[in-house]
Design a protein around this motif. Structure first.
Motif, mmCIF file in Angstrom:
data_model
loop_
_atom_site.group_PDB
_atom_site.id
_atom_site.type_symbol
_atom_site.label_atom_id
_atom_site.label_comp_id
_atom_site.label_asym_id
_atom_site.label_seq_id
_atom_site.Cartn_x
_atom_site.Cartn_y
_atom_site.Cartn_z
ATOM 1 N N ALA A 121 0.844 -1.201 0.000
ATOM 2 C CA ALA A 121 0.000 0.000 0.000
ATOM 3 C C ALA A 121 0.877 1.249 0.000
ATOM 4 O O ALA A 121 1.892 1.322 0.715
ATOM 5 N N GLN A 122 0.487 2.244 -0.815
ATOM 6 C CA GLN A 122 1.219 3.507 -0.915
ATOM 7 C C GLN A 122 0.232 4.669 -0.939
ATOM 8 O O GLN A 122 -0.956 4.489 -1.263
ATOM 9 N N PHE A 123 0.724 5.869 -0.599
ATOM 10 C CA PHE A 123 -0.125 7.058 -0.648
ATOM 11 C C PHE A 123 0.633 8.177 -1.350
ATOM 12 O O PHE A 123 1.872 8.179 -1.433
ATOM 13 N N TRP A 132 5.058 8.745 -4.665
ATOM 14 C CA TRP A 132 4.357 7.793 -3.806
ATOM 15 C C TRP A 132 5.242 7.418 -2.628
ATOM 16 O O TRP A 132 6.459 7.317 -2.754
ATOM 17 N N MET A 185 2.738 3.284 2.871
ATOM 18 C CA MET A 185 1.841 3.424 4.017
ATOM 19 C C MET A 185 2.299 2.466 5.116
ATOM 20 O O MET A 185 2.551 1.289 4.854
ATOM 21 N N TRP A 215 -4.642 1.498 8.629
ATOM 22 C CA TRP A 215 -3.643 2.548 8.397
ATOM 23 C C TRP A 215 -3.923 3.705 9.345
ATOM 24 O O TRP A 215 -5.020 4.268 9.347
ATOM 25 N N SER A 265 -3.209 7.073 9.507
ATOM 26 C CA SER A 265 -2.684 8.073 8.575
ATOM 27 C C SER A 265 -1.886 9.163 9.275
ATOM 28 O O SER A 265 -1.023 9.802 8.662
ATOM 29 N N VAL A 269 -4.652 6.983 -2.523
ATOM 30 C CA VAL A 269 -4.111 5.710 -2.037
ATOM 31 C C VAL A 269 -4.111 4.703 -3.190
ATOM 32 O O VAL A 269 -5.049 4.658 -3.985
ATOM 33 N N LEU A 325 -10.403 8.736 0.209
ATOM 34 C CA LEU A 325 -10.428 7.728 1.256
ATOM 35 C C LEU A 325 -11.840 7.336 1.653
ATOM 36 O O LEU A 325 -12.097 6.183 1.986
#
Length: 660
Positions: A264-266, A274, A277, A297, A299, A313, A331
């Motif tokens: 997972a990346q944001f 990127w 997460m 997550w 955040s 995301v 989100l």
């Protein structure tokens, strides 16, 4: 160097000298001294293939010199191959073939056979004269699906090619027919031979054929075949837990059911850059039955809370290679989204009532409104499934459990690649994410019961085992036998089973014969237990029986057997044998053949003196009509010759005759 050959006696005196006909560019090999039909002789050969022989008086032996076609690579060897007291000459040609010349009838009588490791390419060439040779062109180092193999054949004209592949850089080879032939190319369909696999040390070899023999193969370089299907993830709308914490659930499509991880990346700049997460929960080494387990997550550990509204995301699943990214632009946004349902089964092999876990994007959705389906071909086709009423799940992360009554839909089924799905129904069409493939086994194992022999029974060689079988599906059942000494933990598989089956329902009450002298020769055992293993799609053991006693001392034995000739057209092979019986009983020979390496045996079509053999040692022969048994173009064949007498059987002889 001067071209003379000297024959020196054991006392050091000179026996004779001969002029060796040295030819330009063709060196002689070391001479041999051996017996021929014309008496004792000196024999020598050259690289060009010319073979000379002289007797003790220095005179040429009849039938010599003669020319071996194609030249000779190594010094010839000699030996008595057929036991007639005369020597045979063995020559390795420059084309990689092995030729045997009989020295009894002169150079015109020769025999050829294949030598599997006969050349530097291990092509298994056979025959004499020039051979076609294949050359494999360059193959790209990373391949998947259909692989194009360029090749060319030089030398003699060829009638076709065969393809082999290796996954260990050429240490071992596997033949394949999964290819399409084009003009100077082969298209290898790797998904048929290496489905869902990643192999990094693959090589192929192409072998040309000429008439009934093989040419020199061409071997490729090493390349990688990647037929693994990357997992595809479908991320549900995340649940806002408050304080900047979010819970993510997802559905996964992976036909191979691999162990995966979730990445997972944001991004806070619209996807330009990127960042990883920092999540908690199940994201590493996820087994198929845990696909979809939620992760969280926080955040606040990665991004300023004021920037959450602009966070994008992306999430993907990866096994040996990553799948595509699933992007969430916002989100919290669930408007207009189709309802989703993901299902898992706990285990890769199940049967009967199969319990499946159901997770819904909307937990308030009624599971009775779902359409449940199953597939037996990995998801290509789907059929309605019979299920019991769903119940509330007791497993975290799932909303309901559903029981598939698989024996109602697929009675007696046993196979891989079964999948199950539930599709949300209603006004808006739903999204179904099926289970990973699993094995469904609704086939019931057969039950075998040994009726006889009784305890303490004594046998000489042959042990008749009376049995009864039962099987709900009425399958064809194959039997094996195992034995052990009482008190031992280890069971030994019996190689001497005469009639392993398969047995159909009409033969469920029958007799299995075990020639114990093949497994326990020349011995006496008094405390032996036996049991049967019954096999259809499943296998099951019978209860053990015993103890029984064996007296395999002084039993008859076929000490020698060989094929002396095989007529191609007539299909008759002459088999010479020698049988020995220390007790001088009346012996009959029972002959069986096998086309599958000894897994199954059938009576052979034989003629000749096979009954009433007497005497401590008896030589004889019989004719086997191999064409009637094995067909006009047989593959590898195994022949078993067993001596039998009134109340038992002796040790058999198993041979692998090479048929024309």
């Amino acid at each position: 160097i001067d071209g003379l050959i000297y024959l020196v006696k054991s006392d050091g005196t000179l026996e004779g000298t001969w002029r060796w006909p040295v030819s330009a560019g063709s060196s002689p090999f070391q001479p041999l001294i051996l017996n021929t039909a014309g008496g004792r002789a000196v024999l020598a050969a050259t690289e060009s293939g010319l073979i000379h022989a002289w007797n003790a008086d220095g005179e040429p032996v009849a039938g010599f010199p003669f020319q071996h076609p194609g030249g000779i690579s190594f010094a010839p060897a000699a030996g008595d191959l057929n036991g007639d007291g005369l020597m045979d000459l063995v020559v390795v040609g420059s084309d990689g073939t092995v030729t045997a010349y009989s020295l009894q009838a002169g150079a015109s009588d020769q025999d050829l056979w294949a030598m599997p490791l006969g050349d530097r390419s291990n092509s298994g060439t056979s025959g004499g004269g020039p051979m076609p040779a294949a050359v494999v062109g360059s193959i790209e180092p990373r391949q998947s699906g259909d692989v194009t193999i360029p090749y060319s054949v030089r030398g003699a004209a060829h009638t076709g090619v065969s393809l082999f592949y290796s996954v260990d850089a050429g240490y071992s080879w596997t033949p394949t027919g999964n290819y399409t032939q084009g003009r100077n190319t082969l298209i290898w369909h790797t998904e048929a031979d290496l489905p869902h696999r990643i192999e990094r040390q693959v090589a192929v070899k192409v072998t040309p054929a000429l008439s009934s023999r093989s040419g020199e193969c061409g071997v490729s370089g090493i390349f990688q075949v990647d037929n693994n299907v990357a997992p595809v993830i479908l991320v549900h709308t995340p649940q806002d837990l408050g304080d900047g914490r979010f819970s993510f659930t997802y559905s996964l499509e992976d036909p191979e059911g691999d162990i995966i991880q979730v990445q997972a990346q944001f991004s806070t700049d619209g996807g330009e850059t990127w960042n990883t997460m920092h999540t908690t929960g199940s994201t590493l080494s996820i087994e198929p039955w845990f696909y979809g387990e939620p992760f969280e997550w926080d955040s606040g550990k990665d991004v300023d809370p004021a920037m959450l509204g602009s966070v994008t995301v992306r999430i993907r699943a990866a096994d040996l290679k990553p799948g595509p990214w699933f992007v969430l632009e916002e989100l919290v946004s669930g408007e207009g989204r189709a309802p989703e349902a993901r299902m898992v089964t706990h285990g890769r092999r199940v049967g009967g009532d199969v319990r499946l876990m159901l997770a819904l994007s909307d937990p308030g959705m009624n599971p009775l409104d779902m359409e449940y389906e199953y597939s037996t071909d990995g998801g290509l086709t789907w059929l309605p499934a019979t299920v019991s009423e769903p119940r509330k799940a007791e497993v975290t992360g799932y909303d309901y459990s559903v029981t598939w009554l698989s024996e109602t839909d697929l009675p007696a089924f046993d196979g891989e690649g079964v999948r199950f799905r539930g599709t949300p129904s209603g006004d808006a069409p739903g999204v179904a994410v099926p289970t990973s493939p699993f094995r469904l086994d609704n086939n019931h194992p057969p039950i075998a019961v040994i009726l006889a022999p009784g305890n303490y029974a004594l046998f000489r060689g042959m042990v008749p085992v009376s049995f009864s079988l039962s099987d709900p599906e009425g399958d064809q059942v194959t039997l094996g036998l195992q034995y052990r000494t009482i008190g031992e933990n280890r069971w030994f598989p019996a190689a001497g089973v005469v009639n392993p089956g398969p047995f159909g329902p009409a033969e469920y009450s029958s007799v299995l014969y075990w020639n114990s002298s093949q497994d326990i020769p020349f011995g006496r055992v008094s405390d032996l237990e036996i049991r049967l293993v019954a096999m259809d799609a499943d296998s099951a053991f019978s209860m053990e029986k015993g103890p029984i006693a064996l007296d395999n001392q002084r039993l008859p034995e076929v000490v020698r057997a060989s094929m002396t000739s095989a007529a191609g057209r007539a299909g008759g092979a002459e088999i010479a044998f020698e049988v020995v019986d220390p007790s001088d009983r009346g012996i009959d020979l029972s002959v069986h053949f096998s086309l599958d390496g000894g897994a199954t045996w059938r009576p052979a079509s034989v003629t000749g003196q096979l009954t009433g053999l007497r005497g401590g040692s008896r030589n004889g022969s019989f004719t086997w009509n191999w064409r009637a048994d094995a067909g006009p173009e047989p593959g590898p064949v195994t022949l078993r010759i067993t001596p039998v007498f009134r109340d038992g059987a002796g040790r058999p002889r198993i041979i692998n005759p090479r048929l024309p």
